[in-house]
Design a protein around this motif. Structure first.
Motif, PDB file in Angstrom:
ATOM      1  N   LYS A   1      -9.752  -5.765   0.481  1.00  0.00           N
ATOM      2  CA  LYS A   1      -9.569  -7.203   0.669  1.00  0.00           C
ATOM      3  C   LYS A   1      -9.008  -7.444   2.058  1.00  0.00           C
ATOM      4  O   LYS A   1      -8.445  -6.547   2.677  1.00  0.00           O
ATOM      5  N   MET A   2      -9.140  -8.672   2.525  1.00  0.00           N
ATOM      6  CA  MET A   2      -8.525  -9.042   3.799  1.00  0.00           C
ATOM      7  C   MET A   2      -7.011  -9.033   3.612  1.00  0.00           C
ATOM      8  O   MET A   2      -6.513  -9.561   2.619  1.00  0.00           O
ATOM      9  N   PRO A   3      -6.271  -8.463   4.553  1.00  0.00           N
ATOM     10  CA  PRO A   3      -4.815  -8.363   4.390  1.00  0.00           C
ATOM     11  C   PRO A   3      -4.088  -9.655   4.786  1.00  0.00           C
ATOM     12  O   PRO A   3      -3.129  -9.646   5.536  1.00  0.00           O
ATOM     13  N   VAL A   4      -4.566 -10.770   4.271  1.00  0.00           N
ATOM     14  CA  VAL A   4      -3.996 -12.070   4.595  1.00  0.00           C
ATOM     15  C   VAL A   4      -2.777 -12.327   3.710  1.00  0.00           C
ATOM     16  O   VAL A   4      -2.840 -12.151   2.497  1.00  0.00           O
ATOM     17  N   ILE A   5      -1.689 -12.743   4.345  1.00  0.00           N
ATOM     18  CA  ILE A   5      -0.479 -13.098   3.617  1.00  0.00           C
ATOM     19  C   ILE A   5      -0.360 -14.615   3.642  1.00  0.00           C
ATOM     20  O   ILE A   5      -0.442 -15.237   4.696  1.00  0.00           O
ATOM     21  N   ARG A   6      -0.151 -15.185   2.477  1.00  0.00           N
ATOM     22  CA  ARG A   6      -0.011 -16.634   2.352  1.00  0.00           C
ATOM     23  C   ARG A   6       1.443 -16.987   2.063  1.00  0.00           C
ATOM     24  O   ARG A   6       2.228 -16.136   1.682  1.00  0.00           O
ATOM     25  N   ILE A   7       1.761 -18.244   2.215  1.00  0.00           N
ATOM     26  CA  ILE A   7       3.123 -18.716   1.958  1.00  0.00           C
ATOM     27  C   ILE A   7       3.510 -18.445   0.500  1.00  0.00           C
ATOM     28  O   ILE A   7       4.663 -18.126   0.210  1.00  0.00           O
ATOM     29  N   THR A   8       2.541 -18.515  -0.407  1.00  0.00           N
ATOM     30  CA  THR A   8       2.825 -18.228  -1.819  1.00  0.00           C
ATOM     31  C   THR A   8       3.222 -16.760  -2.010  1.00  0.00           C
ATOM     32  O   THR A   8       4.028 -16.454  -2.889  1.00  0.00           O
ATOM     33  N   ASP A   9       2.658 -15.873  -1.188  1.00  0.00           N
ATOM     34  CA  ASP A   9       3.046 -14.460  -1.247  1.00  0.00           C
ATOM     35  C   ASP A   9       4.503 -14.282  -0.829  1.00  0.00           C
ATOM     36  O   ASP A   9       5.224 -13.460  -1.393  1.00  0.00           O
ATOM     37  N   LEU A  10       4.928 -15.064   0.163  1.00  0.00           N
ATOM     38  CA  LEU A  10       6.324 -14.979   0.618  1.00  0.00           C
ATOM     39  C   LEU A  10       7.272 -15.432  -0.481  1.00  0.00           C
ATOM     40  O   LEU A  10       8.293 -14.788  -0.745  1.00  0.00           O
ATOM     41  N   TYR A  11       6.932 -16.535  -1.140  1.00  0.00           N
ATOM     42  CA  TYR A  11       7.773 -17.021  -2.241  1.00  0.00           C
ATOM     43  C   TYR A  11       7.769 -16.037  -3.418  1.00  0.00           C
ATOM     44  O   TYR A  11       8.811 -15.763  -4.001  1.00  0.00           O
ATOM     45  N   ALA A  12       6.601 -15.507  -3.740  1.00  0.00           N
ATOM     46  CA  ALA A  12       6.497 -14.572  -4.874  1.00  0.00           C
ATOM     47  C   ALA A  12       7.315 -13.304  -4.645  1.00  0.00           C
ATOM     48  O   ALA A  12       7.800 -12.693  -5.599  1.00  0.00           O
TER      49      ALA A  12
END
Length: 116
Positions: free
Chosen positions: A97-108
């Motif tokens: 998968k693309m190693p994209v980090i989203r803001i939801t990943d930071l919260y999780a």
């Protein structure tokens, strides 16, 4: 009578082959852990902040000095935060998968950052 026993033996053999086949297939689809990949993670302290580097077969692949998805240039405040996101990136890479980090990943992952 012999013919009936032959059918039973063939049916039993085919059933065993199917069971073995599905057992092998289910084992190959298990999710890879970070240790099972060609990627390696290194977390480094730099100017009282933390960065992570992802290596692919001993060559630098990603160097992340700032928290991805966070606005501005915010660095990781703890080694644990940098390590959590680095492991998430490696997991995504291992799953192709693309190693994209989203803001939801930071919260999780309970990453400490300013949401500006």
């Amino acid at each position: 009578m012999k013919r009936n026993n032959n059918y039973k033996i063939v049916l039993l053999g085919v059933t065993i082959l199917f069971i073995v086949f599905f057992y092998i297939q289910s084992g190959s689809n298990e999710t890879k852990t970070v240790k099972d990949t060609a990627y390696a993670l290194q977390v480094i302290e730099q100017d009282s902040l933390w960065i992570y580097e992802v290596y692919n077969q001993d060559s630098l692949f990603i160097r992340q000095e700032y928290i991805p998805a966070a606005k501005g240039q915010q660095g990781f405040k703890s080694k644990a935060d940098a390590e959590k996101i680095g492991k998430l990136v490696i997991r995504k890479l291992s799953e192709n998968k693309m190693p994209v980090i989203r803001i939801t990943d930071l919260y999780a992952n309970a990453i400490d950052f300013k949401n500006i």
